[in-house]
Scaffold this active site. Structure first.
Site, short mmCIF file in Angstrom:
data_model
loop_
_atom_site.label_atom_id
_atom_site.label_comp_id
_atom_site.label_asym_id
_atom_site.label_seq_id
_atom_site.Cartn_x
_atom_site.Cartn_y
_atom_site.Cartn_z
N GLU A 165 2.94 -3.75 23.53
CA GLU A 165 3.71 -2.53 23.80
C GLU A 165 3.22 -1.85 25.07
OE1 GLU A 165 3.34 -0.14 20.26
OE2 GLU A 165 4.38 -1.63 19.02
N VAL A 220 7.40 -2.91 10.47
CA VAL A 220 7.00 -1.52 10.74
C VAL A 220 5.48 -1.40 10.64
CG1 VAL A 220 9.18 -0.44 10.04
CG2 VAL A 220 7.42 -0.90 8.30
N GLY A 221 4.80 -2.55 10.71
CA GLY A 221 3.34 -2.58 10.64
C GLY A 221 2.74 -2.56 12.04
N ARG A 222 2.38 -3.72 12.53
CA ARG A 222 1.86 -3.89 13.89
C ARG A 222 2.47 -5.15 14.47
NH1 ARG A 222 0.62 0.66 14.12
NH2 ARG A 222 -1.43 1.62 14.47
N ILE A 226 2.77 2.60 2.33
CA ILE A 226 4.09 2.40 2.91
C ILE A 226 4.90 1.38 2.11
CG2 ILE A 226 5.34 1.59 4.96
CD1 ILE A 226 2.95 2.72 6.61
N HIS A 242 8.49 1.85 18.59
CA HIS A 242 7.35 2.30 17.77
C HIS A 242 7.54 3.76 17.35
CE1 HIS A 242 2.83 1.38 16.98
NE2 HIS A 242 3.32 2.17 16.03
N ALA A 252 8.86 4.73 14.08
CA ALA A 252 9.07 4.91 12.64
C ALA A 252 8.34 6.12 12.09
CB ALA A 252 8.66 3.65 11.88
N GLY A 276 0.83 -1.20 0.00
CA GLY A 276 0.00 0.00 0.00
C GLY A 276 0.86 1.24 0.00
N SER A 308 -0.17 -9.08 -1.13
CA SER A 308 -1.12 -8.05 -0.74
C SER A 308 -2.51 -8.65 -0.88
CB SER A 308 -0.96 -6.82 -1.64
OG SER A 308 -1.53 -5.68 -1.03
N ARG A 309 -3.53 -7.88 -0.46
CA ARG A 309 -4.89 -8.41 -0.55
C ARG A 309 -5.26 -8.72 -1.99
NH1 ARG A 309 -8.10 -3.92 2.80
NH2 ARG A 309 -6.52 -2.67 1.74
N SER A 310 -4.68 -7.99 -2.92
CA SER A 310 -4.94 -8.24 -4.35
C SER A 310 -3.70 -7.84 -5.14
CB SER A 310 -6.16 -7.45 -4.82
OG SER A 310 -5.97 -6.06 -4.63
#
Length: 333
Positions: free
Chosen positions: A279, A248-250, A173, A297, A299, A171, A192-194
């Site tokens: 966290e 760097v997501g979750r 990022i 956290h 970034a 996406g 990715s989702r698509s």
């Protein structure tokens, strides 16, 4: 004929009400920006001694827009205190703390801030990757502790050029990460989702298959029910003992307990982690590993990103109250 206040405006103010949900102290300049244009309802500053739910019931029943600062929980029981709510503006890229199902049921539009943070987070992801591969933080500690003089040269790191890099989530990022890695002559692929027809990189329908064909996985996707623990034991196994994971997501994208064990046993080559499952608690087993770079956290945290965030948030609020299209829409009304 006298003008009428906007729906949801405080009587006599002529300005729409905007509720700020859990504003941290570092975001006070952001609050000042909002106050220039809206009547801001902030429980922490307006009624610090009053329970939040009481404040919402008393002051925010007519509020149509809410700014949710950072990864702040916004569960269904809080949303039920806001019967007039029609917009949630999230100041983080991730919206996993927001009850999207309840928002969808209520017809509440939700936007995020991925576009504002994308470049800074992408920079940070590449920096983490370089640090893990070249061991910059570890060699810095080695020098400061006097070990260069005592033990000689620090062990070799690994080059980034030519590495096979799999990006999970192409996406805002992820696409910026890919852009930064191309000059390093990395072979880039993604899940990715698509499939993204505008990107020339190989697409894998499963993260496992992507890992099997990558030296590095960089996680940039949102945390959802489908992506929780998407990096599991099987993915780590096929990535292998020279494979590197950058997140760097979750934190919840990775099965953290498994990750710790793989790293401690030497079954992964390294990791660069800016986010964690619980966290600010971080597994202590990671502290002594030179092939792991840890970050609190941070970034997204630059003055430039906060300026861009303010502009995006203001743009979406103004668009909402004037009936214009929203940017960075996660889900529509």
């Amino acid at each position: 004929m006298s003008s009428q206040p906007e729906p949801g405006a405080e009587p006599g103010s002529g300005r729409p009400d905007v509720l700020v949900h859990r504003l941290p102290s570092f975001a006070l300049p952001f609050l000042a920006l909002l106050r220039d244009h809206f009547t801001v309802l902030d429980p922490r500053t307006d009624s610090p001694d009053e329970p939040a739910h009481a404040f919402l019931a008393r002051r925010a029943g007519r509020t149509r827009a809410l700014v949710c600062v950072g990864p702040t929980p916004l569960p269904a029981d809080t949303l039920r205190l806001l019967p007039s709510l029609r917009l949630v503006v999230a100041t983080s890229a991730g919206v996993d703390k927001i009850d999207l199902r309840e928002c969808r049921r209520r017809g509440i539009a939700v936007t995020n801030s991925g576009a504002a943070f994308a470049e800074d987070v992408a920079d940070y992801a590449v920096a983490l990757l370089l640090d893990v591969l070249r061991r910059m933080s570890a060699s810095d500690r080695y020098l400061r502790e006097g070990l260069w003089l005592k033990n000689g040269d620090y062990p070799l790191g690994f080059k980034l050029g030519g590495k096979r890099v799999g990006i999970v989530g192409l996406g805002n990022i992820g696409s910026q990460v890919a852009k930064r890695l191309q000059p390093f002559s990395c072979d880039i692929a993604y899940n990715s989702r698509s499939k993204k027809p505008s990107f020339p990189f190989p697409y894998y329908t499963s993260v496992r298959d992507l890992a099997a064909n990558s030296d590095v996985l960089i996680l940039c996707c949102a945390l959802t029910e489908e992506t929780r623990h998407v990096i599991d034991r099987e993915v780590m196994t096929v990535l292998g003992d020279r494979g590197v994971i950058i997140n760097v997501g979750r934190g919840g994208l990775i099965d953290e307990k498994e990750l710790v064990q793989f790293l401690v046993r030497g079954e992964l080559g390294g990791a660069g982690l800016d986010v964690f499952e619980d966290e600010p608690n971080v597994p202590k087993e990671l502290f002594s590993l030179d092939n792991v770079v840890l970050s609190p956290h941070s970034a997204v945290i630059t003055p430039e990103s906060f300026e861009a965030l303010g502009e995006l948030t203001m743009s979406n609020l103004k668009a909402f109250f004037s009936g214009q299209p929203l940017s960075c829409l996660v889900q529509g009304e």
